[in-house]
Enzyme design. Sequence first.
Site, short mmCIF file in Angstrom:
data_model
loop_
_atom_site.label_atom_id
_atom_site.label_comp_id
_atom_site.label_asym_id
_atom_site.label_seq_id
_atom_site.Cartn_x
_atom_site.Cartn_y
_atom_site.Cartn_z
N HIS A 85 0.84 -1.20 0.00
CA HIS A 85 0.00 0.00 0.00
C HIS A 85 0.88 1.26 0.00
O HIS A 85 0.72 2.15 -0.85
CB HIS A 85 -0.93 -0.01 1.22
CG HIS A 85 -1.86 1.15 1.31
ND1 HIS A 85 -3.16 1.09 0.87
CD2 HIS A 85 -1.67 2.42 1.75
CE1 HIS A 85 -3.74 2.27 1.04
NE2 HIS A 85 -2.86 3.10 1.58
N GLU A 86 1.81 1.32 0.93
CA GLU A 86 2.65 2.51 1.02
C GLU A 86 3.55 2.64 -0.20
O GLU A 86 3.84 3.75 -0.66
CB GLU A 86 3.46 2.51 2.32
CG GLU A 86 2.61 2.52 3.60
CD GLU A 86 1.53 3.61 3.64
OE1 GLU A 86 1.73 4.67 3.01
OE2 GLU A 86 0.48 3.38 4.29
N GLU B 182 -4.69 7.79 -3.05
CA GLU B 182 -5.20 6.52 -2.52
C GLU B 182 -5.51 5.53 -3.65
O GLU B 182 -5.41 4.33 -3.47
CB GLU B 182 -6.43 6.78 -1.64
CG GLU B 182 -6.87 5.61 -0.79
CD GLU B 182 -5.91 5.25 0.35
OE1 GLU B 182 -4.89 5.94 0.55
OE2 GLU B 182 -6.20 4.26 1.04
N HIS C 169 1.67 4.43 -2.87
CA HIS C 169 1.73 5.89 -2.69
C HIS C 169 3.08 6.42 -3.17
O HIS C 169 3.16 7.43 -3.87
CB HIS C 169 1.57 6.25 -1.21
CG HIS C 169 0.16 6.20 -0.69
ND1 HIS C 169 -0.85 6.97 -1.21
CD2 HIS C 169 -0.41 5.48 0.33
CE1 HIS C 169 -1.98 6.74 -0.53
NE2 HIS C 169 -1.74 5.83 0.39
CO CO Z 1 -3.21 5.22 1.86
#
Ligand code: CO
Length: 502
Positions: free
Chosen positions: A267-268, A297, A271
């Site tokens: 997830h990170e 996101e 980003h």
């Molecule tokens: Co996020």
Amino acid sequence: MNPQEAYNWLLSHQTETTYLESMRNLLGWDQRTHMPARGHLHRANQLANITRFIHLRRTDPQIGEMLSAVEGTALLDDPCSVEAVNVREWRRSFDRAVKIPEKLAVELARVSSEAESFWRDARPRNDWTGFTKYLQRIVALKREEAELIGYSNEPYDALLDEYEPEETARSLEPLFAELRAGLVDLLGRIEGSSGQPNTSVLHGNFSVYEQESFAREVVECLGYDFAAGRLDPTAHPFSVDIGPGDVRITTRYDSTFLNTALFGAIHEAGHAIYQQGLPSEHWGTPMGQAVSLGIHESQSRLWENFVGRSLSFWKHFYPQAQRHFPTLQNVKVDAFHSAVNEVRSSLIRTEADEVTYNLHILLRFELELAMLRGDLEVEDLPEAWNGKMEAYLGLTPPDFSSGVMQDIHWAIGAIGYFPTYTLGNLYAAQLFAKAEAELGSLQEQMGAGEFRPLLDWLRQNIHSQGSRYLPRDLIRQATGADLNSNHLIEYLETKYAVLYGF
Ligand code: CO
């Protein structure tokens, strides 16, 4: 002053301020990863001072004069030019910053800081009554802020706009209503299915060292550049942009559960891959910045869920996972894939799966909207919360801490933030569907460990665009269609029909 000179002044003033912001980011990263415990007070003072300098520079009255000297001139004729995009966004943030009088800004900062520390203690104690007086104050201040900023339809829009430029409650409501109907229906079918996955394979003893090695291999293969970043452990995972060539990620390790660190890292990394792909020649200006929280996101969720929770992904990575975690040697890849995709109604948003997650968000959006409209009072929140939890997820929280008090957002005054999570999922689904249509064999490519075509597609259509287009325009440019909820519903229906056998 001629328009070009005014633009040049803005360019250098704003870029210098962005340097200060990137220094603040570095201080924040250190605070949450390596800082010694006794450094907290001095760090808080450093951050407060640098934040004051940044605020002074971002509200400098000369910005207003220079913007007026350049707006309406031939320099900005093409709305997609670098100059026009930068001026558009500088105007937006300057107007927002100067419309809030210092007295209100100071009061908001003070109340949110007090509310946050009260919430940290009160949540474990389940002290809703004590928390209500803080939350009432925050809601009142945010309404005041919305009135000062201004809006065309309703106060909520003024708050939402800070996180997702030009988005409004009126445009979200129909989109979210469709999504809610689709998700509630899908959840019912999943819960009624007899094919429930066995998730015991995800629990056990997993060496943190092996978890970290595996997470590094995965995110590097997806496209995260370790020569321009690093991965560190932290309590609440985040990614942070220090500047070109330095975008860092963090994750949290649980030695008894595999999902936490791995999916947190993906997830990170999602980003950070976005940040690493922004046009560095425009660093320090909107043209070189991410356009919104929702688009940000969309990038994290696309890599985490559409890629990282797909069967193709696991076909490629499972042998590696088995080398790191010997207990998986007796588990087939399909069984493992089913386990990481388990759907189960639960009380806590941050632990929710792909299907139920958005229901947690829609509930919060509806409650925030009702509060800002004056249709719901803070003291009536728990009842409204529990009613929606029952209707959407069939659950009733046994206490306030696992219900209305679970998130930090309201305590810190971040009202209008939640919708960006669901927007991120909707954007991700629409982008992924388009990438699949254009790249053809995307699933085959991922199954063979080739993530480059997808990365290149995102680089070209999203990352390299910076803030050139507003979020909805960016999605239209990239996919050829207006944002809609069909892609997400279709993706989830198809995926879970296979997994749960209906
Ligand atoms: Co996020």
